[in-house]
Structures are given as C-alpha cells and as structure tokens.
Write a protein that holds these residues in place. Sequence first.
Motif, PDB file in Angstrom:
ATOM      1  N   VAL A   1       0.838  -1.206   0.000  1.00  0.00           N
ATOM      2  CA  VAL A   1       0.000   0.000   0.000  1.00  0.00           C
ATOM      3  C   VAL A   1       0.870   1.254   0.000  1.00  0.00           C
ATOM      4  CG1 VAL A   1      -1.646   1.343   1.365  1.00  0.00           C
ATOM      5  CG2 VAL A   1      -1.977  -1.121   1.079  1.00  0.00           C
ATOM      6  N   ALA A   2       1.920   1.238   0.824  1.00  0.00           N
ATOM      7  CA  ALA A   2       2.800   2.404   0.904  1.00  0.00           C
ATOM      8  C   ALA A   2       3.495   2.669  -0.429  1.00  0.00           C
ATOM      9  CB  ALA A   2       3.832   2.200   2.006  1.00  0.00           C
TER      10      ALA A   2
ATOM     11  N   SER B   1       2.375   1.738  -3.349  1.00  0.00           N
ATOM     12  CA  SER B   1       1.333   2.154  -4.297  1.00  0.00           C
ATOM     13  C   SER B   1       1.018   3.641  -4.158  1.00  0.00           C
ATOM     14  CB  SER B   1       0.067   1.333  -4.075  1.00  0.00           C
ATOM     15  OG  SER B   1       0.321  -0.044  -4.283  1.00  0.00           O
ATOM     16  N   LEU B   2       1.063   4.142  -2.935  1.00  0.00           N
ATOM     17  CA  LEU B   2       0.817   5.568  -2.742  1.00  0.00           C
ATOM     18  C   LEU B   2       1.857   6.411  -3.472  1.00  0.00           C
ATOM     19  CD1 LEU B   2      -0.153   5.659   1.057  1.00  0.00           C
ATOM     20  CD2 LEU B   2      -1.667   5.942  -0.919  1.00  0.00           C
TER      21      LEU B   2
ATOM     22  N   LEU C   1       1.249   7.831  -6.975  1.00  0.00           N
ATOM     23  CA  LEU C   1       0.484   9.064  -7.193  1.00  0.00           C
ATOM     24  C   LEU C   1       1.336  10.153  -7.825  1.00  0.00           C
ATOM     25  CD1 LEU C   1      -1.514   9.209  -3.820  1.00  0.00           C
ATOM     26  CD2 LEU C   1      -2.357   8.496  -6.067  1.00  0.00           C
TER      27      LEU C   1
END
Length: 347
Positions: free
Chosen positions: A48-49, A51-52, A55
Amino acid sequence: MTQFIKARRHERRFSTERAGASGRAFASERLRAFVRRVAAHLAITTAVAISLGALVFLLPSQFDAVKGFAFGAWTAFVITSAYNWCMIASGASQSMMGEQGEVWTDGELRSLRKRGWRVVNHLTLKHGDIDHVAIGPGGLMVIESKWNSSPLALDGTDRWVGNWADQARRNTDDVKRFIGWGARADAPISPLLVVWGPHVRPTTDEFHRADNGVTIVAGKRLRQALDDLADERTDRDEIERAYAKLAEHAERRDRADIERDGPRPRSANEIMTQAALLALTGLASMMASAFALRLPLWAWVPAAIAIVAPGIVATRRPSVRRLGVAWLAGFGATVVLLIAVIITNLG
C-alpha cells in the motif's frame, strides 16, 4: 608469497570472519521468526505504501523528468523503513549491536598480530561461546565482548558487569584446561571483559580488575590496554601448539554446526556489501552493453559474445556465481530496453 596469502586467509578464517557469529545467528533467527509472524500485515502495508508513491505520476507533465526518480526514491524509503522497523520490533537490533561489539574488539586485536599473536574468535567449549581467544608472546587472553546502550559503570558495582566478568572467568578456565595449561600455576593468562556502548563510563584508571581476576576495560580504551601487554613470556612453539589446537577444535565445531544448522548467517554489513557489489556489477554490465551499441552493426554479435562470456564463466564458479548472474542480468536488461525502444519507434 603464496604461503603468505594462505597464512593470512587461514588467520582471517578463524578470527575476523568469525567475529560476532553467535550474535549474528541469534539476530537472524529472531528477525526471521518475527517476519514470518507478521508476513501478511507487512506485505500489505508495504504494498500500500509503495502504491501511494505511484500518485507521483498524476503530477502535471512538467514534472515528467523527475517522476521516475521520485517513485524509485519513495520505494527505497518504504523498503528501508520496513526493514528497520522489523529489526527494532523483533529485538534483533540489540543482538546485532552485540555482534558489532565483537567486530570492534576483533578490529583492535588486529594490532597484536604484527607482534606475533594469533586470534581465534567464536570458540565453543564447555560453558558455551567464547568471543575471542588470543595467544601470543604475552601469554593467553580470553576476551568477552559486550555491548549495552544503558549507562554502565565498570568499577564492579554494576550487576550486569559482574555477571559478565563471571562469564569471562568461566571461559578462561575452560580455555586453560583445553590447551593443557590447567596445572600451570604460573601460566600467563589474562581474562578480559570489554564493554562497548554510548554510555559506558570508564573508571578513572585505565581499567578495573574484578575480584575474580578479570580485567574490565571500556571499548574505547581497549587499544591502550593491548599496547601495554607484556611480551616474551611465551615461546613461539608453545604459541603455535596452542593455536593449532584451538583452530582444529573450531574447525571441527564449524563442520558439525553446518551439518546441523546449515551455513552460518551473514551479518548486515556483509549483506549490504554483497547487495552493493551485485548492483555495481549489473550496472557495469549495462554500461558495457550500452557502449557496445555504439559500435558498427556488424560488431554487435562479437561484442555481445565478449560481454556474455565472462558472465557465463562466472556462473560456473560457486565463489562468484552471484556476480556472474548480476552481470548477465545487466546485459539482459539492456537487451530488453533496446527491444522496447525499437518497438516504440516502429509503432
């Protein structure tokens, strides 16, 4: 020259390469157990980290030149943070610092080798692991290395220091009996406790001698204590006999440990050094491949053979197999990029 190189390798095998082995094994075991226990949560959080970080590709086009770099830097930060968190949360970091204390002590002991001393690290006898055994013209030293982040006084009033001194005394008695000096009342033997740490408070003297005869030294003053060692109390033949017996025992225990537990785990420094070396090898291969692309078209095949051949040869030698794989991976990555560029231009 060949004999000298072999002798140096032999010394490193039983000294520097073994320093901190027990702490390293314990830290690796704790880290692996912790990672297995939290593997699912760790994988999800890390994914998740990372994937952020993607952005960043939503930024305006004027930032295109730095988007890839920013994402790579963020990914490296996330992975490094996850590793550091696992080290701290598992308790492995404390063991790793204990290992580092042994490495620092071994570094100071190297100064004795020019004076005829021989060193064996990580020797296992009756009461367990003995951090360092040094034998030379000044006699025999049995050394216990410790690291502690808490404030410690080395004047014999601290309970932890007292327990460590007792351990050093037991280890010394074990080594004394093992090399056959048990019956010698005049044997030149020096039990030594070396304590490393940011808050270790040395005594006003150069060292403190405990009631059981163990000399307690702060790590920062170890070099001075070693420089003051007396010489010419043990003859060369006696040194070599004792060292040969210790080294033979260490080698025998190593074989038994490998058969039982597999290869000894590598230290964090060794892992980082190996990773950096593999990365540099792959980068060098990519640079060589990129340079070959500037050659005439007819020279591409011979150049590719010249680049690939060393990698193939290296993969057949166990000692450099990983470097060979990294070299071939760099070449392969260059080929993939070349194909991608060609397809893009054709499209």
